[in-house]
Write a protein that holds these residues in place. Structure first.
Motif, PDB file in Angstrom:
ATOM      1  N   ASN A  14       7.460   2.244   3.320  1.00  0.00           N
ATOM      2  CA  ASN A  14       8.739   1.583   2.341  1.00  0.00           C
ATOM      3  C   ASN A  14       8.763   2.676   0.928  1.00  0.00           C
ATOM      4  OD1 ASN A  14      10.177   0.131   0.187  1.00  0.00           O
ATOM      5  ND2 ASN A  14       9.582  -1.735   0.879  1.00  0.00           N
ATOM      6  N   PHE A  15       9.703   3.597   1.021  1.00  0.00           N
ATOM      7  CA  PHE A  15       9.662   4.328  -0.043  1.00  0.00           C
ATOM      8  C   PHE A  15      10.191   3.847  -1.444  1.00  0.00           C
ATOM      9  CE2 PHE A  15      10.024   7.669   3.558  1.00  0.00           C
ATOM     10  CZ  PHE A  15       8.691   8.305   3.115  1.00  0.00           C
ATOM     11  N   LYS A  16      10.836   2.994  -1.438  1.00  0.00           N
ATOM     12  CA  LYS A  16      11.321   2.198  -2.387  1.00  0.00           C
ATOM     13  C   LYS A  16      10.312   1.447  -3.043  1.00  0.00           C
ATOM     14  CE  LYS A  16      15.631   0.004  -3.417  1.00  0.00           C
ATOM     15  NZ  LYS A  16      16.935  -0.956  -2.832  1.00  0.00           N
ATOM     16  N   GLU A  17       9.236   0.833  -2.437  1.00  0.00           N
ATOM     17  CA  GLU A  17       8.274  -0.078  -3.072  1.00  0.00           C
ATOM     18  C   GLU A  17       6.856   0.951  -3.068  1.00  0.00           C
ATOM     19  OE1 GLU A  17       7.730  -3.753  -3.304  1.00  0.00           O
ATOM     20  OE2 GLU A  17      10.089  -4.055  -3.132  1.00  0.00           O
ATOM     21  N   ASN A  18       7.031   2.255  -2.401  1.00  0.00           N
ATOM     22  CA  ASN A  18       5.853   3.072  -2.559  1.00  0.00           C
ATOM     23  C   ASN A  18       4.751   2.380  -1.730  1.00  0.00           C
ATOM     24  OD1 ASN A  18       4.894   5.722  -2.863  1.00  0.00           O
ATOM     25  ND2 ASN A  18       3.637   4.854  -4.817  1.00  0.00           N
ATOM     26  N   THR A  19       5.006   1.767  -0.598  1.00  0.00           N
ATOM     27  CA  THR A  19       4.002   0.957   0.211  1.00  0.00           C
ATOM     28  C   THR A  19       4.113   1.365   1.680  1.00  0.00           C
ATOM     29  OG1 THR A  19       5.330  -0.912   0.476  1.00  0.00           O
ATOM     30  CG2 THR A  19       3.775  -1.105  -1.418  1.00  0.00           C
ATOM     31  N   GLU A  49       7.077  12.413   2.589  1.00  0.00           N
ATOM     32  CA  GLU A  49       8.547  12.522   2.508  1.00  0.00           C
ATOM     33  C   GLU A  49       9.145  13.843   3.271  1.00  0.00           C
ATOM     34  OE1 GLU A  49       9.570  10.419  -1.834  1.00  0.00           O
ATOM     35  OE2 GLU A  49       8.726  12.397  -1.791  1.00  0.00           O
TER      36      GLU A  49
END
Length: 166
Positions: free
Chosen positions: A22-27, A62
């Motif tokens: 989850n790149f949005k939450e960095n998890t 990424e």
């Protein structure tokens, strides 16, 4: 690099799929595991765990190519069984890297997961935080991984040496 930066088991790294990132939450959610080359939708610890993506690893993650036909984060294009790493792939890569670096043999688990735990502990991380990151059910296992007793006793002995220099 992923295993040593996040403390995951080799079988969890091999099983990592893009739906867990989850790149949005960095998890990253660790929820799968390989056992005897069979993908399981459960970890060895029997529960999912969410870990933060280590900032220095984020650009690497990424930059990885997402393959339309394969859900795996880490692709092994030499493997014809679906492009995920097989049971022996990661140890072979690790052993060659250790050899190329000029070190004596170090087992993959010791050089990644155990090292991750002991380095965090030596830097001052709490054992309960390390336990949560590793997904251990008992503190005893975490203490063993972090070499906590040895580190604690070394610090006690060094207190005496520090006092003499004052």
């Amino acid at each position: 690099l992923f295993m040593i930066s996040h403390g995951v088991r080799p079988a969890e790294a091999r099983a990592l799929q893009w739906d867990c990132v989850n790149f949005k939450e960095n998890t990253i959610t660790i929820k799968r595991n390989f056992s005897e080359n069979k993908l399981l939708d459960i970890t060895k610890g029997r529960k999912d765990r969410v870990i933060p993506i280590y900032s220095a690893f984020l650009p690497v993650l990424e930059s990885l190519t997402r393959h339309i036909k394969h859900p795996w984060v880490f692709l092994n294009f030499r493997n014809r069984k679906g492009y995920h790493y097989g049971e022996n792939g990661l140890p072979q890569i690790w052993n060659q890297a250790v050899k190329d670096a000029g070190y004596a043999p170090i087992r993959l688990y010791n050089g990644t997961r155990h090292s991750y735990a002991s380095q965090l502990y030596k830097l001052g991380a709490g054992l309960s935080d390390i336990q949560e990151l590793l997904g251990h059910s008992t503190m005893e296992m975490t203490k063993r991984y972090a070499d906590a007793e040895k580190t604690r006793l070394t610090k006690v002995i060094e207190l005496r040496a520090h006092r003499k220099t004052l």
